[in-house]
Motif scaffolding. Structure first.
Motif: not given
Length: 123
Positions: A102-103, A109-110, A99, A82, A105-107, A89, A86
């Motif tokens: 979004e990147a 989240d992971w 981006k 994970t 946020q993805a980081k 991302s 991250a």
């Protein structure tokens, strides 16, 4: 005299506001945050050197192992996957400025994935 009082009050307010701002330490409720931060520091440079193929291999390997009911990842294995995802991302956010949000946020989240939640899905 009045000028000295104004300057003293200014410095007092400045001192109070900066000491309050610096004294606040952000505490995390995540009991595994230390492991995550250690793995992040350990793999940051390695993952930033990944190309798309390496990342795809990592990503698919993670989902295969997570989806296999016969395999239960250890805490370190789970967080290694994970956190590496991250970090990748985060890398995408650095490469593609449009981006970045979004990147990030993805980081997050992971990074916020929990081993205890993973174990509950295995039962």
């Amino acid at each position: 005299m009045r000028k000295i009082i104004q300057i003293s009050i200014f410095y007092l307010l400045l001192f109070c506001s900066t000491s309050i701002a610096f004294a606040q330490e952000k505490k995390s409720n995540d009991p595994d945050m230390q492991i995550k931060e250690t793995l992040y520091a350990k793999y940051k440079n390695e993952v930033r050197a990944f190309d798309r193929r390496h990342f795809d291999d990592l990503f698919f390997e993670y989902f295969q192992k997570q989806g296999d009911s016969k395999i239960t990842l250890t805490k370190e294995e789970f967080y290694t996957y994970t956190i590496k995802i991250a970090i990748y991302s985060e890398k995408l956010g650095l490469l593609y400025k449009d981006k970045k949000q979004e990147a990030q946020q993805a980081k997050q989240d992971w990074f916020s994935k929990s081993y205890s939640e993973y174990l509950s899905t295995k039962k």
